[in-house]
Design an enzyme around this catalytic site. Structure first.
Site, PDB file in Angstrom:
ATOM      1  N   ASP A   2      32.365  37.692  33.758  1.00 13.24           N
ATOM      2  CA  ASP A   2      33.508  38.637  33.479  1.00 13.24           C
ATOM      3  C   ASP A   2      33.439  39.420  32.037  1.00 13.24           C
ATOM      4  OD1 ASP A   2      36.061  39.800  32.871  1.00 13.24           O
ATOM      5  OD2 ASP A   2      37.075  38.060  33.094  1.00 13.24           O
ATOM      6  N   ASP A 100      35.089  44.713  36.213  1.00 15.09           N
ATOM      7  CA  ASP A 100      34.359  43.969  35.180  1.00 15.09           C
ATOM      8  C   ASP A 100      34.066  42.503  35.675  1.00 15.09           C
ATOM      9  OD1 ASP A 100      36.563  42.607  34.666  1.00 15.09           O
ATOM     10  OD2 ASP A 100      36.333  42.718  32.553  1.00 15.09           O
ATOM     11  N   GLU A 101      34.110  42.236  36.726  1.00 14.48           N
ATOM     12  CA  GLU A 101      33.734  40.747  37.249  1.00 14.48           C
ATOM     13  C   GLU A 101      33.078  40.757  38.241  1.00 14.48           C
ATOM     14  OE1 GLU A 101      37.424  38.197  37.351  1.00 14.48           O
ATOM     15  OE2 GLU A 101      38.269  39.673  36.571  1.00 14.48           O
TER      16      GLU A 101
HETATM   17  P1  TTP Z   1      40.376  42.017  32.563  1.00 16.84           P
HETATM   18  O1  TTP Z   1      38.942  41.395  33.068  1.00 16.84           O
HETATM   19  O2  TTP Z   1      41.550  41.184  33.180  1.00 16.84           O
HETATM   20  O3  TTP Z   1      40.405  42.252  31.014  1.00 16.84           O
HETATM   21  P2  TTP Z   1      39.553  42.433  29.815  1.00 16.84           P
HETATM   22  O4  TTP Z   1      38.035  42.601  30.552  1.00 16.84           O
HETATM   23  O5  TTP Z   1      40.211  43.815  29.335  1.00 16.84           O
HETATM   24  O6  TTP Z   1      39.727  41.264  28.983  1.00 16.84           O
HETATM   25  P3  TTP Z   1      39.097  39.753  29.154  1.00 16.84           P
HETATM   26  O7  TTP Z   1      38.165  39.879  27.866  1.00 16.84           O
HETATM   27  O8  TTP Z   1      40.070  38.846  28.968  1.00 16.84           O
HETATM   28  O9  TTP Z   1      38.611  39.686  30.493  1.00 16.84           O
HETATM   29  O10 TTP Z   1      40.269  43.467  33.381  1.00 16.84           O
HETATM   30  C1  TTP Z   1      39.265  44.160  33.209  1.00 16.84           C
HETATM   31  C2  TTP Z   1      39.674  45.845  32.954  1.00 16.84           C
HETATM   32  O11 TTP Z   1      40.546  46.137  34.001  1.00 16.84           O
HETATM   33  C3  TTP Z   1      40.440  45.978  31.712  1.00 16.84           C
HETATM   34  O12 TTP Z   1      39.554  45.987  30.537  1.00 16.84           O
HETATM   35  C4  TTP Z   1      41.348  47.022  32.028  1.00 16.84           C
HETATM   36  C5  TTP Z   1      41.668  46.968  33.351  1.00 16.84           C
HETATM   37  N1  TTP Z   1      42.887  46.367  33.508  1.00 16.84           N
HETATM   38  C6  TTP Z   1      44.099  47.227  33.863  1.00 16.84           C
HETATM   39  O13 TTP Z   1      43.813  48.307  33.671  1.00 16.84           O
HETATM   40  N2  TTP Z   1      45.314  46.730  33.790  1.00 16.84           N
HETATM   41  C7  TTP Z   1      45.630  45.379  34.056  1.00 16.84           C
HETATM   42  O14 TTP Z   1      46.827  44.767  34.167  1.00 16.84           O
HETATM   43  C8  TTP Z   1      44.339  44.433  33.633  1.00 16.84           C
HETATM   44  C9  TTP Z   1      44.658  43.011  33.636  1.00 16.84           C
HETATM   45  C10 TTP Z   1      43.135  44.935  33.607  1.00 16.84           C
HETATM   46 MG    MG Z   2      37.165  41.145  31.458  1.00 20.36          MG
END
Ligand code: TTP
Ligand code: MG
Length: 347
Positions: A2, A100-101
């Protein structure tokens, strides 16, 4: 795997002067009057309490000194594709999960957890060298635990959970860490005195089944770290889909349709996030004997509405709900996608 604070991390890479400042990516704040939400923020902004999905007006109140940037999906999608191309090379089976995962099945590439850890370090290094971005990785014996492990030590984390350590690792975590436990289920569980995964693991499974139906059994098994879903290649490129393998095969069709609605909601969020419209809806079902069917229909119009997706998916699923045929997996997918942005530019 992730990526860490993905959208804002990409922005920081493109604009090094942002390093060290709180950065929020999302709707325009308009001095606190803006509508819409924060898509994500970097870890500096999170210290002020800013969270993904929060109204941008609230983020502004919490962190007026932050740098606010609009969402540049095209850029993040390009970076995401590059990262997925790197990851794919390290896996026997590969499954992208959101922007992003990803899940990597590396069963044939490593002999033990020590080798798996070394491989994870190599992957993190490669992504950092090629993309200038950090990610967090969880290593375990199934997708459920690996995903939770990937979140355990963010950012730039690496968490190994060996099979014999799974229950101890899960025990102290809040139940909402489990896939499918949203606010509503979390609240009901809390009313039953269940806060942590350990509480859930020690709860009477018969009572859980009584309160939640088939999902109660799923919850109980998940609390013990049991997940038998496979890492699955996605062959179609221009589509967005989600599926779920039930922890126990089921012929409770009300439950199946509920799960399908939940999957449609996830797909819809993804579609709306990326400002896409779809025209084709496909459902997939796998019976207990692994016989797998897909069935799709093309709508007479482009749409991005959740109700259109739910209706089409529910209709398509009907022919698969046959008495006595237990279902192992259901999925929903949209395709024939077009971008709302691009269409506007063309006009
Ligand atoms: P995530 O992997 O949930 O969050 P992140 O990568 O920003 O942070 P973390 O370090 O905790 O993993 O989501 C990936 C991307 O998806 C994030 O950068 C932006 C987008 N996203 C949204 O647009 N709306 C949302 O509610 C979420 C959770 C994510
Ligand atoms: Mg993320």
């Amino acid at each position: 795997m992730d990526m860490d604070h993905f959208f804002s991390a990409v922005e920081e890479r493109e604009h090094p002067e942002l390093k060290g400042k709180p950065v929020i990516v999302g709707a325009a704040p308009l001095g606190g009057k803006g509508r819409g939400v924060a898509s994500t923020s970097n870890y500096e902004a999170r210290k002020f309490g800013v969270r993904s999905g929060m109204p941008i007006s609230r983020a502004w109140k919490l962190c007026p000194q932050g740098v606010y940037l609009p969402v540049n999906y095209e850029l993040y999608a390009r970076v995401s594709n590059e990262i997925m191309d790197i990851l794919r090379k390290y896996a026997d089976k590969f499954e992208q999960w959101g922007i992003d995962e990803a899940f990597l099945d590396v069963s044939s590439r490593v002999r033990d957890y020590a080798e798996a850890e070394a491989l994870a370090r190599e992957i993190k290094k490669k992504i950092y060298e090629n993309e200038g971005l950090t990610c967090s990785i969880g290593v375990s014996s199934n997708k459920l635990v690996a995903k939770i492990a990937s979140e355990a030590q963010k950012p730039d984390g690496l968490t190994i959970v060996r099979e014999e350590a799974v229950e101890k690792f899960l025990a102290p975590l809040p139940v909402r860490k489990l896939l499918g436990v949203g606010r509503k289920t979390g609240q009901i569980l809390e009313e039953m005195g269940i806060k942590t995964i350990e509480d859930l693991a020690h709860f009477d499974p018969a009572v859980l089944a009584e309160s939640f139906g088939v999902m109660g059994t799923q919850l109980y098994l998940m609390a013990h770290g049991i997940d038998r879903s496979e890492v699955e290649e996605r062959s179609e490129v221009k589509s967005i889909g989600r599926d779920v393998t039930f922890l126990e095969d089921t012929d409770d069709f009300g439950y199946v349709l509920n799960v399908l609605d939940g999957l449609s909601e996830e797909v819809s969020r993804n579609v709306l996030d990326q400002r896409l419209y779809f025209k084709t809806v496909t459902v997939r079902v796998r019976y207990e004997n692994f016989e797998t069917h897909t069935h799709g229909k093309t709508l007479p119009f482009m749409t991005d509405r959740l109700q259109d997706l739910k209706k089409a998916a529910g209709e398509l699923m009907q022919s698969y709900l046959k008495p006595g045929r237990k279902i192992r997996l259901v999925g929903v997918r949209v395709s024939s996608l077009v971008s709302g942005f691009k269409q506007k530019k063309l006009l």
